[in-house]
Write an enzyme that holds these catalytic residues in place. Structure first.
Site, mmCIF file in Angstrom:
data_model
loop_
_atom_site.group_PDB
_atom_site.id
_atom_site.type_symbol
_atom_site.label_atom_id
_atom_site.label_comp_id
_atom_site.label_asym_id
_atom_site.label_seq_id
_atom_site.Cartn_x
_atom_site.Cartn_y
_atom_site.Cartn_z
ATOM 1 N N LYS A 1 -10.374 -1.248 10.413
ATOM 2 C CA LYS A 1 -10.646 -2.411 9.666
ATOM 3 C C LYS A 1 -10.632 -3.828 10.458
ATOM 4 O O LYS A 1 -10.856 -4.729 9.941
ATOM 5 C CB LYS A 1 -9.160 -2.351 8.855
ATOM 6 C CG LYS A 1 -8.929 -1.376 7.910
ATOM 7 C CD LYS A 1 -8.003 -1.712 6.972
ATOM 8 C CE LYS A 1 -7.359 -0.254 6.168
ATOM 9 N NZ LYS A 1 -8.146 -0.051 5.244
ATOM 10 N N ASP B 1 3.081 -4.528 8.063
ATOM 11 C CA ASP B 1 1.843 -3.990 7.932
ATOM 12 C C ASP B 1 0.683 -4.994 8.165
ATOM 13 O O ASP B 1 0.422 -5.682 7.195
ATOM 14 C CB ASP B 1 1.785 -3.311 6.729
ATOM 15 C CG ASP B 1 0.622 -2.578 6.593
ATOM 16 O OD1 ASP B 1 -0.098 -2.698 7.154
ATOM 17 O OD2 ASP B 1 0.539 -1.980 5.272
ATOM 18 N N GLN C 1 -4.548 -5.187 6.983
ATOM 19 C CA GLN C 1 -5.709 -6.045 6.325
ATOM 20 C C GLN C 1 -5.559 -7.278 6.919
ATOM 21 O O GLN C 1 -6.829 -7.816 7.006
ATOM 22 C CB GLN C 1 -5.121 -6.300 4.814
ATOM 23 C CG GLN C 1 -5.520 -5.063 3.974
ATOM 24 C CD GLN C 1 -6.822 -4.684 3.681
ATOM 25 O OE1 GLN C 1 -7.886 -5.443 3.799
ATOM 26 N NE2 GLN C 1 -7.075 -3.429 3.539
ATOM 27 N N HIS D 1 0.983 -1.458 -0.003
ATOM 28 C CA HIS D 1 -0.212 0.066 -0.100
ATOM 29 C C HIS D 1 0.782 1.392 -0.163
ATOM 30 O O HIS D 1 1.964 1.113 0.721
ATOM 31 C CB HIS D 1 -0.750 -0.099 1.267
ATOM 32 C CG HIS D 1 -1.860 1.159 1.424
ATOM 33 N ND1 HIS D 1 -1.571 2.243 1.781
ATOM 34 C CD2 HIS D 1 -3.187 0.841 1.181
ATOM 35 C CE1 HIS D 1 -2.962 2.984 1.875
ATOM 36 N NE2 HIS D 1 -3.774 2.129 1.647
ATOM 37 N N CYS E 1 -4.684 2.490 -3.673
ATOM 38 C CA CYS E 1 -3.416 3.013 -3.178
ATOM 39 C C CYS E 1 -2.292 2.126 -3.463
ATOM 40 O O CYS E 1 -1.422 1.866 -2.598
ATOM 41 C CB CYS E 1 -3.785 3.200 -1.731
ATOM 42 S SG CYS E 1 -4.941 4.422 -1.318
#
Lengths: 135, 405
Positions: free
Chosen positions: B224, B198, B201, B120, B362
């Protein structure tokens, strides 16, 4: 196709599917912009899809000449409605056009509101800004 | 999983119609919907318990502080780490920026920052800026024509580049691919790298155990994962975390202040200046409770089953191309239809009440690699069911018909 013809077609659209079909057909009928005219300068900022727009003034006739294109079917169709609204008008006449209201009358605002990023507002703003310099 | 019908009822936003159709929400990758318990927790704070934290001796402030710090402990247990290793931020983007800014003095010319081609923008641009500040080189682990990272090639790439910093998404936001981060992190650390994963998600879908994953930093966004917006987490191994310089300064994070010198508190407080997002933290606490009450294995199995059903139905449509790793996936399907623009299909889908994301998500470099200007992304969560998938497929085939008609 003139704006009046478009208006007649869309006004009696029985469903949103039908409206979309008509809009996409309008887009198909709009001649593709020649590649050399798809310049960065002609791009309308603020559209999720890519839109190119050229606005010119026939100085003798004092008529507006607009051509444009988009890489998406729906926006190209909507663009062709905008072009039909403004093409051939004098700058003074153009300034009086309330495109948003016209789209409302066509029943398109509900499905095609500017907040959805279809860029119609950006296109109309670009035209109005340019035209105000000639009026 | 039969409980899904029950769980789904906990999400008030899902009980509405859009354009006359029942909402089919397939954009959980952008943000998850919130269960009533989360909404109630935020509501309760503002209607009854509103007070600032870490200040004041009055009852409300004490209660707010206790509850606020309890959520940090709850999160730490969820991640299997220590509470003092968890910093509240405004989101995963903020968390990555905090680390990237903090590593400035540790990098110099020629050092390598290694990321992957499917990151991202939030896991690209802060590193690019760090590289520009320090003279370090940003190197990229490539993906294949489907957008998948080959683990062996990635490990070889880590070995070859000997990165000072290695950052990688646990799962791709665009494609849903789950990366073999455990192996990547181990390899990168063996070579002396500082590692960041990261988890924006992956967190909701994989519930990672960070002690096992053993990365130095892990970031996520509460919204999220059923929580409120405007809240994120930075997990960091304590010594590394505490060694980072302060990022923003102000109240709360100081030890002593005079006009000539200020000393700062230790992590996590040193990274939390000003009044924090208290209501969001309490809401996220309710989200963690909600998740803790559901059996993860059963839920995961259900999600995977639904994802396979989605892929199978998508692939049965002639002209659809699905990208990404269809085996190791958090439940996100990114696809194109022939040469049609994603915008047209997404607009038409919306008219059928179907919420998907369209565009580059993104991840412009990934789109360039795949030679696409965008895709349509369907991202599932456990509150989705087969009816959602069926309604989506039927809306999609109708939309295609409309376009081609």
């Amino acid at each position: 196709m003139t704006y009046q013809e478009i208006y007649t077609k869309l006004e009696k659209s029985p469903s949103w599917q039908h409206s979309y079909r008509e809009i996409m057909l309008l887009g198909k009928q709009l001649p593709a912009l020649p590649e050399p005219l798809k310049t960065e300068q002609a791009r309308v900022k603020g559209c999720e899809s890519t839109v190119w727009l050229h606005i010119d003034l026939d100085e003798q006739q004092q008529h507006l000449l607009l051509v444009g294109d988009s890489d998406t079917r729906i926006v190209k169709g909507l663009l062709s409605i905008v072009l039909a609204l403004y093409n051939g008008k004098t700058p003074m006449q153009a300034l009086e056009i309330n495109a948003y209201k016209e789209f409302e009358k066509l029943g398109l605002i509900k499905h095609l509101s500017p907040s959805r990023g279809n860029g119609i507002k950006a296109i109309v703003d670009t035209i109005q800004q340019q035209v105000s310099q000639w009026a | 999983m039969s409980d899904i019908t029950q769980l789904r009822k906990d999400f008030p936003t899902l009980k509405q119609t859009i354009e006359g159709h029942p909402l089919v929400y397939l954009d959980s990758g952008a943000t998850s919907q919130k269960p009533q318990a989360v909404i109630d927790a935020v509501n309760l704070f503002y209607t009854k318990n509103n007070a600032n934290v870490h200040r004041g001796l009055h009852t409300l402030s004490e209660v707010a502080t206790t509850q606020y710090e309890k959520v940090r402990e709850k999160l730490a247990r969820f991640l299997d780490v220590n509470a003092m290793e968890c910093v509240w931020t405004s989101g995963a983007t903020h968390s990555i920026n905090l680390v990237a800014a903090g590593l400035t003095s540790q990098l110099s010319t020629g050092d390598v920052i290694l990321i992957t081609a499917l990151e991202h923008h939030a896991n690209i641009v802060p590193w690019q800026q760090l590289a520009a500040r320090t003279g370090a080189k940003l190197e990229i682990i490539s993906v294949d024509e489907h957008g998948v990272i080959n683990s062996d090639l990635a490990l070889a790439e880590i070995q070859k580049s000997k990165p000072k910093v290695f950052a990688c998404s646990h799962a791709s936001n665009t494609l849903g691919n789950i990366q073999d981060v455990q192996a990547f992190v181990a390899k990168a650390k063996e070579l002396g790298a500082i590692t960041l994963v990261d988890g924006a998600q992956a967190f909701l879908h994989l519930r990672p155990n960070l002690r096992q994953l053993d990365c130095d930093f892990y970031v996520l966004s509460a919204h999220k994962a059923l929580g409120p917006t405007g809240l994120g987490v930075l997990y960091g191994k304590y010594e590394l975390l505490n060694a980072l310089p302060v990022y923003q300064t102000g109240g709360e994070m100081i030890d002593t202040v005079s006009f000539t010198k200020t000393t700062f508190r230790q992590a996590p407080a040193k990274f939390e200046p000003g009044t924090p997002n208290i209501s969001a933290v309490l809401g996220f606490g309710a989200a963690l409770d909600y998740l803790n009450a559901i059996n993860f294995d059963a839920l995961h199995q259900y999600e995977q089953g639904l994802y396979q059903y989605l892929i199978q139905r998508l692939q049965s449509i002639d002209g659809i191309k699905v990208y990404g790793d269809l085996k190791n996936n958090i439940g996100t399907a990114s696809f194109t239809y022939k040469n049609e623009h994603h915008y047209d299909l997404a607009m038409l889908l919306n008219s059928y009440g179907v919420a998907v994301r369209s565009g580059h998500h993104c991840t412009q470099p990934l789109m360039q690699t795949l030679n696409l200007n965008g895709t349509i992304r369907v991202s599932l969560a456990f509150y989705n069911n087969r009816c959602d998938v069926d309604a989506f497929i039927s809306a999609l085939t109708n939309s295609i018909e409309l376009i081609e008609g």
